[in-house]
Design a protein around this motif. Structure first.
Motif, PDB file in Angstrom:
ATOM      1  N   ASP A  44      74.765 -34.920 -71.344  1.00 38.52           N
ATOM      2  CA  ASP A  44      73.834 -36.368 -71.931  1.00 38.52           C
ATOM      3  C   ASP A  44      75.106 -37.665 -70.766  1.00 38.52           C
ATOM      4  O   ASP A  44      75.598 -36.930 -69.981  1.00 38.52           O
ATOM      5  CB  ASP A  44      74.205 -36.768 -73.390  1.00 38.52           C
ATOM      6  CG  ASP A  44      75.733 -36.235 -73.932  1.00 38.52           C
ATOM      7  OD1 ASP A  44      76.765 -36.326 -73.187  1.00 38.52           O
ATOM      8  OD2 ASP A  44      75.640 -36.550 -74.749  1.00 38.52           O
ATOM      9  N   ALA A  45      74.926 -38.502 -71.446  1.00 41.60           N
ATOM     10  CA  ALA A  45      75.513 -39.633 -70.490  1.00 41.60           C
ATOM     11  C   ALA A  45      76.739 -39.827 -70.861  1.00 41.60           C
ATOM     12  O   ALA A  45      77.550 -40.473 -69.855  1.00 41.60           O
ATOM     13  CB  ALA A  45      75.084 -41.007 -71.067  1.00 41.60           C
ATOM     14  N   LEU A  46      77.618 -38.986 -71.605  1.00 40.26           N
ATOM     15  CA  LEU A  46      78.829 -38.549 -71.685  1.00 40.26           C
ATOM     16  C   LEU A  46      79.582 -37.853 -70.901  1.00 40.26           C
ATOM     17  O   LEU A  46      80.505 -36.902 -70.581  1.00 40.26           O
ATOM     18  CB  LEU A  46      78.655 -38.945 -73.259  1.00 40.26           C
ATOM     19  CG  LEU A  46      78.437 -39.839 -73.909  1.00 40.26           C
ATOM     20  CD1 LEU A  46      78.992 -39.411 -75.381  1.00 40.26           C
ATOM     21  CD2 LEU A  46      80.261 -40.560 -73.781  1.00 40.26           C
ATOM     22  N   GLY A  47      78.477 -36.955 -70.063  1.00 41.56           N
ATOM     23  CA  GLY A  47      79.328 -36.085 -69.687  1.00 41.56           C
ATOM     24  C   GLY A  47      79.168 -34.705 -70.271  1.00 41.56           C
ATOM     25  O   GLY A  47      79.870 -33.717 -69.338  1.00 41.56           O
ATOM     26  N   HIS A  48      78.430 -33.999 -71.379  1.00 41.74           N
ATOM     27  CA  HIS A  48      78.315 -32.829 -71.642  1.00 41.74           C
ATOM     28  C   HIS A  48      76.965 -32.491 -72.487  1.00 41.74           C
ATOM     29  O   HIS A  48      76.300 -33.446 -72.473  1.00 41.74           O
ATOM     30  CB  HIS A  48      79.526 -32.608 -72.436  1.00 41.74           C
ATOM     31  CG  HIS A  48      79.950 -33.688 -73.756  1.00 41.74           C
ATOM     32  ND1 HIS A  48      78.925 -34.179 -75.128  1.00 41.74           N
ATOM     33  CD2 HIS A  48      80.380 -34.868 -73.777  1.00 41.74           C
ATOM     34  CE1 HIS A  48      79.022 -34.305 -75.687  1.00 41.74           C
ATOM     35  NE2 HIS A  48      79.987 -35.470 -74.918  1.00 41.74           N
TER      36      HIS A  48
ATOM     37  N   ASN B 157      74.766 -32.409 -74.736  1.00 41.33           N
ATOM     38  CA  ASN B 157      74.588 -33.342 -75.692  1.00 41.33           C
ATOM     39  C   ASN B 157      74.477 -32.439 -77.049  1.00 41.33           C
ATOM     40  O   ASN B 157      73.665 -31.277 -77.262  1.00 41.33           O
ATOM     41  CB  ASN B 157      72.739 -33.775 -76.342  1.00 41.33           C
ATOM     42  CG  ASN B 157      72.740 -35.196 -76.259  1.00 41.33           C
ATOM     43  OD1 ASN B 157      71.899 -34.530 -77.931  1.00 41.33           O
ATOM     44  ND2 ASN B 157      72.949 -36.420 -76.732  1.00 41.33           N
TER      45      ASN B 157
ATOM     46  N   TRP C 154      71.333 -28.194 -66.503  1.00 40.47           N
ATOM     47  CA  TRP C 154      71.648 -29.381 -66.399  1.00 40.47           C
ATOM     48  C   TRP C 154      71.200 -30.635 -66.819  1.00 40.47           C
ATOM     49  O   TRP C 154      71.330 -31.434 -66.683  1.00 40.47           O
ATOM     50  CB  TRP C 154      71.085 -29.661 -64.787  1.00 40.47           C
ATOM     51  CG  TRP C 154      71.463 -31.313 -64.342  1.00 40.47           C
ATOM     52  CD1 TRP C 154      70.492 -32.039 -64.222  1.00 40.47           C
ATOM     53  CD2 TRP C 154      73.138 -31.462 -64.759  1.00 40.47           C
ATOM     54  NE1 TRP C 154      71.222 -33.320 -63.686  1.00 40.47           N
ATOM     55  CE2 TRP C 154      73.518 -33.190 -63.739  1.00 40.47           C
ATOM     56  CE3 TRP C 154      74.202 -31.195 -63.818  1.00 40.47           C
ATOM     57  CZ2 TRP C 154      74.001 -34.318 -63.514  1.00 40.47           C
ATOM     58  CZ3 TRP C 154      74.632 -32.123 -63.556  1.00 40.47           C
ATOM     59  CH2 TRP C 154      74.833 -33.831 -63.812  1.00 40.47           C
TER      60      TRP C 154
END
Length: 153
Positions: A17-21, A23, A13
């Motif tokens: 990253d903040a983009l949901g995938h 990094n 988990w």
């Protein structure tokens, strides 16, 4: 003999990253971890030795985003062995569906840590690369591993 190495990865988990995938820097860590395990599994000690591998160039192509949870594998193959450099192809694939997420081509050199110069691959080609590639061709069209077996006998 298997002509590639597979390294399993369970996506964590915290790699998202903040983009949901996952990094993109994590993909490079996956590739690095696979190379380290492969080299050490063939008897190369990467820490503390007088020689070791260095990535000279890396080209990475991202096909699909990796999302938690996922079970992956890094597949590593030797593409070419020359006099002082070698090329690896690495792919990040799904373990369950074999989907191709990312692929990377790397040109690497073996460096003499004492002198800082390039270490000729033929010196340990038979003992190391033969187990990795068996019949790879160098820049001069000869089989690097077989052509240089006589130097260590």
């Amino acid at each position: 003999m298997q002509n590639h190495h597979e390294y399993p990865i369970d996506v964590r988990w915290g790699e998202m990253d903040a983009l949901g995938h996952v990094n993109n820097t994590e993909y490079l860590r996956y590739f690095e971890s696979a190379r380290v395990e492969w080299f050490e599994g063939m008897g190369s000690h990467l820490v503390g030795g007088e020689v070791g591998p260095v990535v000279l160039k890396s080209t990475t192509l991202y096909h699909l985003p990796v999302i938690y949870p996922n079970r992956l594998k890094v597949v590593t193959r030797v593409e070419r062995v020359g006099n002082t450099s070698y090329t690896l192809a690495q792919q990040l694939r799904g373990r369950d569906d074999d989907a191709l997420y990312t692929e990377s081509d790397l040109t690497c050199v073996w460096v003499d840590r004492v002198t800082g110069g390039l270490f000729p691959l033929r010196i340990f080609c038979a003992s190391f690369w033969l187990s990795a590639c068996r019949v790879k061709i160098n820049d001069h069209g000869r089989n690097c591993c077989r052509a240089n077996l006589s130097i260590i006998r």
